[in-house]
Structure formats: C-alpha cells, structure tokens
Write a protein that holds these residues in place. Structure first.
Motif, PDB file in Angstrom:
ATOM      1  N   SER A 160      39.774  38.054  45.319  1.00 11.20           N
ATOM      2  CA  SER A 160      39.777  39.474  45.663  1.00 11.20           C
ATOM      3  C   SER A 160      40.307  40.308  44.501  1.00 11.20           C
ATOM      4  O   SER A 160      39.772  41.376  44.183  1.00 11.20           O
ATOM      5  CB  SER A 160      40.634  39.710  46.913  1.00 11.20           C
ATOM      6  OG  SER A 160      40.085  39.059  48.037  1.00 11.20           O
ATOM      7  N   LEU A 161      41.374  39.831  43.864  1.00 13.60           N
ATOM      8  CA  LEU A 161      41.925  40.556  42.715  1.00 13.60           C
ATOM      9  C   LEU A 161      40.920  40.633  41.584  1.00 13.60           C
ATOM     10  O   LEU A 161      40.734  41.683  40.952  1.00 13.60           O
ATOM     11  CB  LEU A 161      43.196  39.855  42.230  1.00 13.60           C
ATOM     12  CG  LEU A 161      44.418  39.910  43.129  1.00 13.60           C
ATOM     13  CD1 LEU A 161      45.554  39.102  42.507  1.00 13.60           C
ATOM     14  CD2 LEU A 161      44.861  41.341  43.332  1.00 13.60           C
ATOM     15  N   VAL A 162      40.260  39.510  41.304  1.00 13.31           N
ATOM     16  CA  VAL A 162      39.297  39.471  40.209  1.00 13.31           C
ATOM     17  C   VAL A 162      38.104  40.376  40.501  1.00 13.31           C
ATOM     18  O   VAL A 162      37.602  41.090  39.618  1.00 13.31           O
ATOM     19  CB  VAL A 162      38.852  38.019  39.957  1.00 13.31           C
ATOM     20  CG1 VAL A 162      37.662  37.972  39.003  1.00 13.31           C
ATOM     21  CG2 VAL A 162      40.010  37.202  39.407  1.00 13.31           C
ATOM     22  N   ALA A 163      37.642  40.391  41.750  1.00 11.17           N
ATOM     23  CA  ALA A 163      36.499  41.227  42.111  1.00 11.17           C
ATOM     24  C   ALA A 163      36.807  42.714  41.927  1.00 11.17           C
ATOM     25  O   ALA A 163      35.952  43.497  41.512  1.00 11.17           O
ATOM     26  CB  ALA A 163      36.081  40.948  43.552  1.00 11.17           C
ATOM     27  N   VAL A 164      38.036  43.111  42.214  1.00 15.01           N
ATOM     28  CA  VAL A 164      38.405  44.526  42.125  1.00 15.01           C
ATOM     29  C   VAL A 164      38.806  44.918  40.705  1.00 15.01           C
ATOM     30  O   VAL A 164      38.440  45.987  40.209  1.00 15.01           O
ATOM     31  CB  VAL A 164      39.558  44.836  43.107  1.00 15.01           C
ATOM     32  CG1 VAL A 164      40.078  46.256  42.899  1.00 15.01           C
ATOM     33  CG2 VAL A 164      39.093  44.650  44.540  1.00 15.01           C
ATOM     34  N   LEU A 165      39.546  44.060  40.005  1.00 15.00           N
ATOM     35  CA  LEU A 165      40.162  44.435  38.735  1.00 15.00           C
ATOM     36  C   LEU A 165      39.404  43.954  37.508  1.00 15.00           C
ATOM     37  O   LEU A 165      39.551  44.536  36.437  1.00 15.00           O
ATOM     38  CB  LEU A 165      41.598  43.888  38.688  1.00 15.00           C
ATOM     39  CG  LEU A 165      42.505  44.333  39.830  1.00 15.00           C
ATOM     40  CD1 LEU A 165      43.849  43.636  39.741  1.00 15.00           C
ATOM     41  CD2 LEU A 165      42.682  45.853  39.808  1.00 15.00           C
ATOM     42  N   ASP A 166      38.662  42.865  37.609  1.00 19.70           N
ATOM     43  CA  ASP A 166      37.893  42.318  36.494  1.00 19.70           C
ATOM     44  C   ASP A 166      38.748  42.156  35.237  1.00 19.70           C
ATOM     45  O   ASP A 166      38.443  42.716  34.190  1.00 19.70           O
ATOM     46  CB  ASP A 166      36.687  43.220  36.197  1.00 19.70           C
ATOM     47  CG  ASP A 166      35.705  42.585  35.217  1.00 19.70           C
ATOM     48  OD1 ASP A 166      35.734  41.345  35.057  1.00 19.70           O
ATOM     49  OD2 ASP A 166      34.934  43.342  34.587  1.00 19.70           O
ATOM     50  N   PRO A 167      39.857  41.392  35.301  1.00 25.81           N
ATOM     51  CA  PRO A 167      40.741  41.261  34.147  1.00 25.81           C
ATOM     52  C   PRO A 167      40.143  40.355  33.080  1.00 25.81           C
ATOM     53  O   PRO A 167      39.263  39.527  33.351  1.00 25.81           O
ATOM     54  CB  PRO A 167      41.994  40.625  34.749  1.00 25.81           C
ATOM     55  CG  PRO A 167      41.470  39.807  35.887  1.00 25.81           C
ATOM     56  CD  PRO A 167      40.313  40.586  36.449  1.00 25.81           C
ATOM     57  N   GLU A 168      40.654  40.508  31.859  1.00 22.14           N
ATOM     58  CA  GLU A 168      40.222  39.638  30.766  1.00 22.14           C
ATOM     59  C   GLU A 168      40.733  38.218  30.965  1.00 22.14           C
ATOM     60  O   GLU A 168      40.005  37.246  30.787  1.00 22.14           O
ATOM     61  CB  GLU A 168      40.731  40.189  29.433  1.00 22.14           C
ATOM     62  CG  GLU A 168      40.345  39.360  28.231  1.00 22.14           C
ATOM     63  CD  GLU A 168      40.949  39.866  26.943  1.00 22.14           C
ATOM     64  OE1 GLU A 168      40.661  39.274  25.897  1.00 22.14           O
ATOM     65  OE2 GLU A 168      41.717  40.856  26.980  1.00 22.14           O
ATOM     66  N   ILE A 169      42.020  38.095  31.323  1.00 22.74           N
ATOM     67  CA  ILE A 169      42.621  36.790  31.580  1.00 22.74           C
ATOM     68  C   ILE A 169      43.481  36.874  32.830  1.00 22.74           C
ATOM     69  O   ILE A 169      43.897  37.962  33.252  1.00 22.74           O
ATOM     70  CB  ILE A 169      43.483  36.277  30.397  1.00 22.74           C
ATOM     71  CG1 ILE A 169      44.685  37.204  30.165  1.00 22.74           C
ATOM     72  CG2 ILE A 169      42.654  36.114  29.135  1.00 22.74           C
ATOM     73  CD1 ILE A 169      45.701  36.646  29.176  1.00 22.74           C
ATOM     74  N   VAL A 170      43.742  35.720  33.428  1.00 22.16           N
ATOM     75  CA  VAL A 170      44.723  35.592  34.497  1.00 22.16           C
ATOM     76  C   VAL A 170      45.777  34.605  34.025  1.00 22.16           C
ATOM     77  O   VAL A 170      45.456  33.461  33.680  1.00 22.16           O
ATOM     78  CB  VAL A 170      44.090  35.089  35.807  1.00 22.16           C
ATOM     79  CG1 VAL A 170      45.168  34.841  36.864  1.00 22.16           C
ATOM     80  CG2 VAL A 170      43.059  36.086  36.324  1.00 22.16           C
ATOM     81  N   VAL A 171      47.028  35.062  33.960  1.00 19.47           N
ATOM     82  CA  VAL A 171      48.138  34.200  33.568  1.00 19.47           C
ATOM     83  C   VAL A 171      48.705  33.555  34.821  1.00 19.47           C
ATOM     84  O   VAL A 171      49.076  34.250  35.775  1.00 19.47           O
ATOM     85  CB  VAL A 171      49.235  34.993  32.835  1.00 19.47           C
ATOM     86  CG1 VAL A 171      50.397  34.064  32.453  1.00 19.47           C
ATOM     87  CG2 VAL A 171      48.672  35.677  31.598  1.00 19.47           C
ATOM     88  N   LEU A 172      48.753  32.241  34.844  1.00 18.74           N
ATOM     89  CA  LEU A 172      49.277  31.488  35.985  1.00 18.74           C
ATOM     90  C   LEU A 172      50.739  31.179  35.728  1.00 18.74           C
ATOM     91  O   LEU A 172      51.074  30.482  34.768  1.00 18.74           O
ATOM     92  CB  LEU A 172      48.478  30.197  36.172  1.00 18.74           C
ATOM     93  CG  LEU A 172      46.965  30.386  36.345  1.00 18.74           C
ATOM     94  CD1 LEU A 172      46.265  29.036  36.411  1.00 18.74           C
ATOM     95  CD2 LEU A 172      46.646  31.221  37.580  1.00 18.74           C
ATOM     96  N   ALA A 173      51.613  31.697  36.563  1.00 22.14           N
ATOM     97  CA  ALA A 173      53.046  31.614  36.283  1.00 22.14           C
ATOM     98  C   ALA A 173      53.824  31.290  37.544  1.00 22.14           C
ATOM     99  O   ALA A 173      53.294  31.292  38.660  1.00 22.14           O
ATOM    100  CB  ALA A 173      53.536  32.936  35.679  1.00 22.14           C
TER     101      ALA A 173
END
Length: 408
Positions: A335-348
């Motif tokens: 859902s976050l990716v569909a709305v925001l379309d970020p370059e990267i996702v940092v897994l923390a």
C-alpha cells in the motif's frame, strides 16, 4: 552583525567559510593547499579563510602531512569543542542519552531504566545529566537536544499521540516542564523518523531523496522522506502504518484508543511466536539467550530470536515461517509503495534485521507481485542505536548551521 546583502564581500566570505567547514567535516584534516584546491580559492584567500575560522574557534591546527615528498604542510580540522549536542532515545523500558561533539563523535552516553511511577521529566533529566557528567561537561554546554519517542507530539495540543504504551509521557504540560528544566533548545521527533535521519546521513539512504524506511521493533512504523525532507503530516502522525487496515485481519475499531491496527496485528513482532508455532517451528528456547535478541522486552526478544534462527537455516519449517512473515510485511508495504512510489525502501529495526538476506529476498519477491512499482529493498546500515544516532545527527544539523554562520 547585520544580515549580509547578496553579492557583498561578507556574504561571499561566509559562503567560502561554510564550504571549507563542510569539506573538513567530510574529509577530516586538510591542508591549506588542499582546501584551496577543493574550493577553487587561491592560496592567499584560503590562508585568510583558515585564519578567520581559527580565530573564531571553529578550526584548529592538528599536525602536519609528514611522509610526503617536500616540506610538510600544516593540517586543519574542525574544532570538536566548538559545540556539543545531546540526543535521547525513549522507549517503554528505558531512556538512553548521549552527548556528541561538533564533529559528530559520541563522547559519552548514559541509560536510565524505566521504573514504575517515574515521570518523563525525571527520566530525561537523569539520563541527560548522566551523559553530560560522563562527558565532563555541564548541561549548559549543550547547544541543542533532540528527544526521540514513539508516536509524535501534536503541534496543536502539545500532547503525545500514537504512543499509549509509553507511560508517564502524556501530561499536557510536559513540553513546558521540559523547556523550563533544560537550559538549551529542545526538539522532539518520532523515533522511526530519527532512524530514517540516521540512515540518510550515515547509512543506506545516503544520496537518496525519496525513500521509505519500514521499521519493526516494539511497534511497526514507517518514515517517509520526500525531496530529502521528512514528511511528518498535519499532526505528526505520518508513517503510523501500524494502523493500516489490511487483508487477513478484521478491521480494528477505535484504533487510537486501542493503539493497534490491522497491519500491526498482521506483521507486528509480538505475533511471531504464535505464527512460528502454527508452522511447526520450535519456540521453546529462551529468546534472551540468542545474541540477536538485543535489549528488548520479552515479546520482541522472542520474535527477533525466532527470525534470526530461521534466517540461519532457511529450510523446512523455518522457510515456511520466513515466507509467511514476508507475505505479512509485503501486504502493508504494498500500500505504501502504491501511494508513494519511493526510490528505495530501507528495512530497519531489530525484527526485520534479524531476518537478514533470506527475509529480504522473500519480501522483495512478494512485493513484486503485490505492488505496481518495484523499489529496491535495502537493509539498514545503522544497526546500533539508530534512533539515538538520528537524534544526534538532527541536533548537529541545526547546531552546525548556527555555529558555522560566520556572516552574523
């Protein structure tokens, strides 16, 4: 000093001074010749610049570049004692404080465990006082302090929201009480946002302007960075993704009162022991005995330990466990990716980090099927005390702007 007029010699000097100071922060000790080369300034101008900064107490001479052919050159570095900052990482179990000098070097820290009935003011002053004392300083020596907490302080009311699990931090006068008790400017920031600041300045998100940081420890949250800047939302609640309604869990009513939500229930670390047991993973071992369990409560420690064991031997029941957890994480992340379309996702966060490369690869495969875009998933690099490091980096950014402004 009056504000400099654009194009005036004082403004140009201030711009050159700041450029040189930033170079010293990035590269460490540099010679006059090297500073002149990197800034494009002539030797006489670079010499005047260094003399000016040395007189202002911002740089110090620090040895020579001996060992090279020809005469040795004097090296200059940022004066670490020109300013100090403090940072605090607040959790339901403890308050951790640290002090850093102007170069970002952490020189002391102090931890205060949470005790029943302890107030936020007492916890903060004790933890910060211990760190300052260990650094050989006084509280008045700190230019700025940034405090990281779960949730966020509502800018309209001043009350802490989204963090009912943080006892002692919900007084409507808390911010005023802390301002009165501490002699320096104090800022407050969400803990996951500060983890993103740490990754942006020191870790996996360096050089990236648009990214999401997904965090899973005591709570499930995200930090959103657009154009290089944190997006906090109107009430500071941007990124509270634990409240996201998701498939696989019933809608949770009155989520702010219950401090839980669909995504938190689906993929939060506290549900991992139950998930592991359903899939036939041995859960009887004491989680605190595992080196990856870390300084967390028993629920978090159990989930972290289970993920670490599964990642170390990703086959059979362990593989099914990692696959199920990757699906749970991907369900909300899509859902976050569909709305925001970020370059990267940092897994923390400790839980996602414990899953290591096996979990990341499974999560990437699941997200590729669920989300319209495919951002690169990268593991967080600031593994030790990321919230605390983010608090210090946030305090340093503002302090350097103030201290390095030689046009005043």
């Amino acid at each position: 000093m009056p504000a400099a007029t654009p194009g005036t010699p004082s403004l140009l000097r201030a711009m050159n001074d700041r450029a040189a100071l930033d170079l010293l922060l990035t590269h460490g000790p540099l010679s006059r010749t090297r500073i002149g080369h990197l800034t494009g300034l002539s030797k006489p101008t670079a010499s005047q610049l260094l003399a000016r900064l040395e007189a202002a107490g911002l740089v110090v001479a620090t040895g020579t570049d001996g060992g090279r052919p020809g005469p040795s050159a004097q090296l200059y570095a940022i004066n670490p004692r020109a300013a100090y900052v403090g940072g605090l990482d607040v959790t339901p179990g403890r308050v951790l404080a640290a002090v850093a000098d102007l170069t970002g070097t952490v020189i002391a820290s102090h931890e205060v465990p949470y005790t029943e009935g302890a107030g936020a003011l007492d916890q903060v002053t004790e933890a910060l006082g211990g760190a300052v004392k260990a650094a050989g300083l006084h509280r008045s020596d700190l230019h700025r302090v940034v405090i990281g907490t779960p949730g966020a302080f509502d800018p309209q009311t001043g009350r802490l929201r989204y963090a009912s699990h943080l006892p002692g931090w919900h007084s409507p006068t808390l911010l005023d009480d802390l301002a009165a008790a501490l002699p320096m400017p104090v800022e407050y920031e969400n803990d996951v946002n500060l983890a993103a600041v740490a990754e942006q300045r020191l870790g996996a998100a360096r050089g990236h302007e648009d990214f999401v940081l997904l965090w899973n420890e005591e709570g499930l949250g995200a930090a959103l960075v657009f154009g290089g800047r944190l997006h906090r939302g109107w009430t500071g609640g941007a990124g509270e993704v634990g409240f996201l309604p998701v498939p696989g869990r019933p809608l949770v009513r009155q989520v702010t009162r219950a401090n839980s939500g669909g995504y938190q229930e689906l993929a939060g670390v506290e549900g991992l022991p139950r998930l592991a047991a359903e899939l036939g993973v041995e859960t009887a071992a004491c989680p605190q005995d595992h080196p990856d369990a870390g300084p967390h409560g028993p629920e978090v420690a159990a989930g972290v330990a289970l993920l670490a064991r599964a990642a170390a031997a990703p086959e059979g029941a362990h593989l099914r466990f990692l696959q199920a957890y990757a699906t749970a994480l991907a369900t909300g992340l899509a859902s976050l990716v569909a709305v925001l379309d970020p370059e990267i996702v940092v897994l923390a966060g400790a839980a996602i980090g414990a899953g290591g490369e096996p979990l990341r690869e499974l999560l990437e495969a699941e997200l590729a099927e669920l989300a319209p875009s495919r951002p690169r998933l990268v593991p967080g690099e600031v593994l030790q005390r990321p919230v605390l490091h983010g608090a210090l980096e946030s305090a340093l950014a503002t302090t350097r702007d103030e201290v390095f402004d030689t046009s005043r």
